[in-house]
Write a protein that holds these residues in place. Sequence first.
Motif, PDB file in Angstrom:
ATOM      1  N   ARG A 106      -0.682   8.262   2.959  1.00 39.50           N
ATOM      2  CA  ARG A 106      -0.668   9.173   1.802  1.00 39.50           C
ATOM      3  C   ARG A 106      -1.923  10.044   1.778  1.00 39.50           C
ATOM      4  O   ARG A 106      -1.841  11.244   1.489  1.00 39.50           O
ATOM      5  N   TYR A 139       7.740  12.602  -2.039  1.00 36.21           N
ATOM      6  CA  TYR A 139       7.023  11.987  -0.899  1.00 36.21           C
ATOM      7  C   TYR A 139       7.553  10.619  -0.471  1.00 36.21           C
ATOM      8  O   TYR A 139       7.230  10.148   0.623  1.00 36.21           O
ATOM      9  N   ASP A 140       8.304   9.941  -1.312  1.00 39.71           N
ATOM     10  CA  ASP A 140       8.735   8.573  -1.025  1.00 39.71           C
ATOM     11  C   ASP A 140       9.347   8.443   0.375  1.00 39.71           C
ATOM     12  O   ASP A 140       8.881   7.657   1.205  1.00 39.71           O
ATOM     13  N   ARG A 187      -3.645   6.782 -12.730  1.00 34.34           N
ATOM     14  CA  ARG A 187      -2.913   6.467 -11.495  1.00 34.34           C
ATOM     15  C   ARG A 187      -1.552   5.906 -11.878  1.00 34.34           C
ATOM     16  O   ARG A 187      -1.479   4.940 -12.643  1.00 34.34           O
ATOM     17  N   ALA A 208       0.736  13.650  -1.920  1.00 37.09           N
ATOM     18  CA  ALA A 208       1.230  12.317  -1.528  1.00 37.09           C
ATOM     19  C   ALA A 208       0.348  11.196  -2.068  1.00 37.09           C
ATOM     20  O   ALA A 208       0.838  10.132  -2.451  1.00 37.09           O
ATOM     21  N   SER A 209      -0.960  11.435  -2.119  1.00 35.05           N
ATOM     22  CA  SER A 209      -1.863  10.358  -2.552  1.00 35.05           C
ATOM     23  C   SER A 209      -1.900  10.215  -4.076  1.00 35.05           C
ATOM     24  O   SER A 209      -2.551   9.306  -4.590  1.00 35.05           O
ATOM     25  N   LEU A 225       0.863   9.724  -5.851  1.00 34.78           N
ATOM     26  CA  LEU A 225       2.086   9.059  -6.308  1.00 34.78           C
ATOM     27  C   LEU A 225       2.315   7.735  -5.586  1.00 34.78           C
ATOM     28  O   LEU A 225       1.890   7.568  -4.440  1.00 34.78           O
ATOM     29  N   PRO A 226       3.010   6.822  -6.248  1.00 36.62           N
ATOM     30  CA  PRO A 226       3.467   5.612  -5.564  1.00 36.62           C
ATOM     31  C   PRO A 226       4.865   5.868  -4.995  1.00 36.62           C
ATOM     32  O   PRO A 226       5.420   6.950  -5.164  1.00 36.62           O
ATOM     33  N   MET A 227       5.431   4.864  -4.350  1.00 32.74           N
ATOM     34  CA  MET A 227       6.850   4.939  -4.028  1.00 32.74           C
ATOM     35  C   MET A 227       7.601   5.041  -5.361  1.00 32.74           C
ATOM     36  O   MET A 227       7.165   4.485  -6.367  1.00 32.74           O
ATOM     37  N   ILE A 228       8.702   5.744  -5.373  1.00 39.36           N
ATOM     38  CA  ILE A 228       9.459   5.912  -6.608  1.00 39.36           C
ATOM     39  C   ILE A 228      10.783   5.181  -6.450  1.00 39.36           C
ATOM     40  O   ILE A 228      11.625   5.564  -5.643  1.00 39.36           O
ATOM     41  N   ASP A 229      10.904   4.085  -7.192  1.00 40.12           N
ATOM     42  CA  ASP A 229      12.078   3.222  -7.039  1.00 40.12           C
ATOM     43  C   ASP A 229      13.278   3.850  -7.760  1.00 40.12           C
ATOM     44  O   ASP A 229      13.109   4.544  -8.756  1.00 40.12           O
TER      45      ASP A 229
END
Lengths: 160, 758
Positions: A128, A141-142, B631, B691-692, B694-698
């Motif tokens: 990331r 981005y996922d 965050r 990109a940095s 955000l987390p993965m988005i479920d």
Amino acid sequence: MAKIRVETTINGEETEFLCNGQESLLEVLRDGIGMTGTKEGCTTGDCGACSVVVDGRLVPSCLVLAAEAQGRNVETIEGVADGQKLTPIQQQFLEHGALQCGICTPGFIVAAEKLLEKNPDPTEAEARYFLAGNLCRCTGYDKIIKAVLDAAAVMREERA
Amino acid sequence: MSAAPDTSDRKFKQVGSRPIRHDGLDKVTGRARFGADFTLPGTLQGVFVRSPHAHAKILGIDTSKAEKVPGVKAVITAADFPELPMHWITQGPAGVDAGANQRVILAREKVLYHGHAFAAVAAATREIAIEAGKLIEVEWEVLQPVLSIDQALADGAPILHEGQATEGMGPPVEGDTNITNQIVFEGGDLEAGWAEADVVVEGVFETPMVHQGYIEPHACLVNAREDGTSEIWCATQGPFGVKNETATLTGSDPASVKVTPSEIGGGFGGKIPVYLEPAALLLSRKAGRPVKMTMTREEVFRGTGPTSGSKTHIKIGAKSDGTLVAAECQLDFEAGCFRGSPVGAACMTTLSPYVIPNFRVLGRDIVLNKPRVAAYRAPGAPVGAFAAESLLDELARKLGRDPIEFRLQNAVEEGDRASYGPKFGPIGFKETLEAAKAHPQYKAELGEHQGRGVAAGFWFNAGMQSSATVSVNSDGSAVVRTGNPDIGGSRASMALMCAEELGIDVTRVRPMVGDTDSVGYCDATGGSRVTYATGMAVIDATRQVIDHLRARAATMLDVELDSIEWQDGNAVAVNGSADKGSLSLEEIAKKMGATGGPVVASASVSPPAAGPGFGVHVCDLEVDPETGVTRVLRYLVVQDAGKAIHPTYVEGQFQGGAAQGIGWALNEEYIWDADGKVENAGFLDYRVPVASDLPMIDTVIVEVPNPLHPYGVRGVGETPIVPPLGAVANAMRDATGVRFHSLPMSPPRVLEALEEAD
Ligand code: FES
Ligand code: FES
């Protein structure tokens, strides 16, 4: 205005072009040479859509003067695949659906190739942060990050 | 075609799988051609010349010096357009005004925002065009700019459009005004509602103007030909819109304009309006050469339509058992310099997810000296949901209720009447709430300075007009053609639906996006309508193809047409003719020439409604009390897709919409100086999430079939941006104890709020 003659190597092929002193490498690639795979999103170095590799360094081609390509090795999205063979990163982008509109994709792939060359086993956070210079407005981005991490795994396996 | 779903228990073979998209290869190799990737021999470069003032009368323009610059081939101003009067025509919750559209492209009487184009130049190079533009002399009468809703409504405020009266309903407005339109929805008895309420919460919520932020700047190439026809290549969500709009604004015959859509690098509503093409057409006509126009990123921020800034007064009341009984809100929306904010849609969506028997909603469309707004993903709905979902969170807290339980108690379901009128058909709101509640994220432990927020929302989704053509090749493969630019994987969806009907593998179907001469009319790629409406046209055309194939098989097998059934890609003889066997699609296709010629069918649809999609988001975040930096730790999107045709791209819509909403909540805003100039017109300062950040988005895809579509599809593109503003704000409240009433919740503002709260 007198044009500058530049001799350079693009994706392994010796290439000559004429440019003026202010023209960026991005402009010459796209408008001069007709290699439109490298995209323009901003021309100020903020979006990463124009990412290329010059002498091994990942750079935004909008901030590189075309004349600076003299005697250097330029690598663009058009040179990423090995002939007809996609790289694991390209393949994983397809399999993960890591693109929606696809305008950011060339820049991400060029940057991700560089990331995995330097760091074959990045953590999610490392990926990331390395790719933080490439904007994508469509995917969140996922799937891009998952594609890059999976490509890293594939490449490690290929080497093992 | 019959709209009834085949059955919700239909066993799909292709639909629901995740094939590699057909255009993917070109996009990972750099071969795909986007708006700026086209050129023709002799192409000139066109640029706009833009206003240095946010509000000024144009007393005169002199272009003569610019025209004499070597290399300059054409200069145009508004005088080169046939003059169209400003005249608003209402269409559903929105409308059009061709005169205003023309004045957005080139200002006529006045410039109305900083960066408003008033001339355009075509020259051999971009540099020459830019330099020549600087020689255009304008006599200005500089006026005071109007830069906020409060300024626009103040007594004695400068009026943008003299003679403007307020249309619509609501309280009367005297004299010239910057309020162009008012909308009212009401139901029940508000006084009685408040009397019944045990708890009442209220607040004023504000959101700034934000931009869609597509990565590809607007671009087009236009060739006006000697015979009066013209060709346009451009990045657009709606090629037929470009065709018709370019013709209308330039006084050309629509039949003379052909538009070929390129690949499109994002749009989110912002590439429905037309900015470049009519100007490029006039330049090309004048110069007798092709003209290319591309915007810079700065021009995209300054000169194209963002979405409205807003101010919402809202009040909601509930009984102590949690039943909602009354709500009132007033939504004030910045339209930019001409009428047309999405306040109507905001009024329709703000209260509609919940059963509230007594309510009143007033919306006001307000003009000021900012760029005219354009659609942005579920236009208007995120703003209303931010206000309503923030207050629902407060109510749940006051009543000591779990936020999902509280919403479940009040959520609309089939048969409930929406606050804007119609009754909901089968919808999946309660199912999405239940799925969110059951998700592991909802039970994950939170640490210090961490919080969790829940919010919901919906979007109507659009139907509108679409057409499709399906043809069969002699090898039994097929081609499906539509007129909707593929902005997020829709080619794959079209191919999947065609393959499903034909009973062949999706790799045997080639999808393509045609130009305006080679496909039937399609409304824009927008309104979450393509997979739904264009998909319906594809299914209908494919079913007609199957009827042809059955007829050919009947001839070949020498049986009655009624005795041929289509099963899994084969024409099978049944009903006492079963002994005649069957023919595969390949076998029929091979003989097409001898049995009647090529098999081709087209279909068109115009569904008036689409079936709304509901979503629920859960945001977990952490705030650093030292820096104010937030965050996002975990993020969950649950949404009813009806039926996911290609689940990967459904998830992609969920994730992308959430990311845009998180950016809106935490960071994005237009910043204006006192003269009305945008101070952050670049990606460095207008910082979209990277990109940095955000987390993965479920994601969880809920599937409550939509009875209006043969497979049960609902549009999915827009709903995902509706809940995030509220979800993030509610998580912020949970983490910090502070209720944020205005966006963005950027680090300096968070820090300030935390200090105030101490
Ligand atoms: S175009 Fe070079 S970084 Fe955006
Ligand atoms: S896929 Fe559209 S910007 Fe990344």
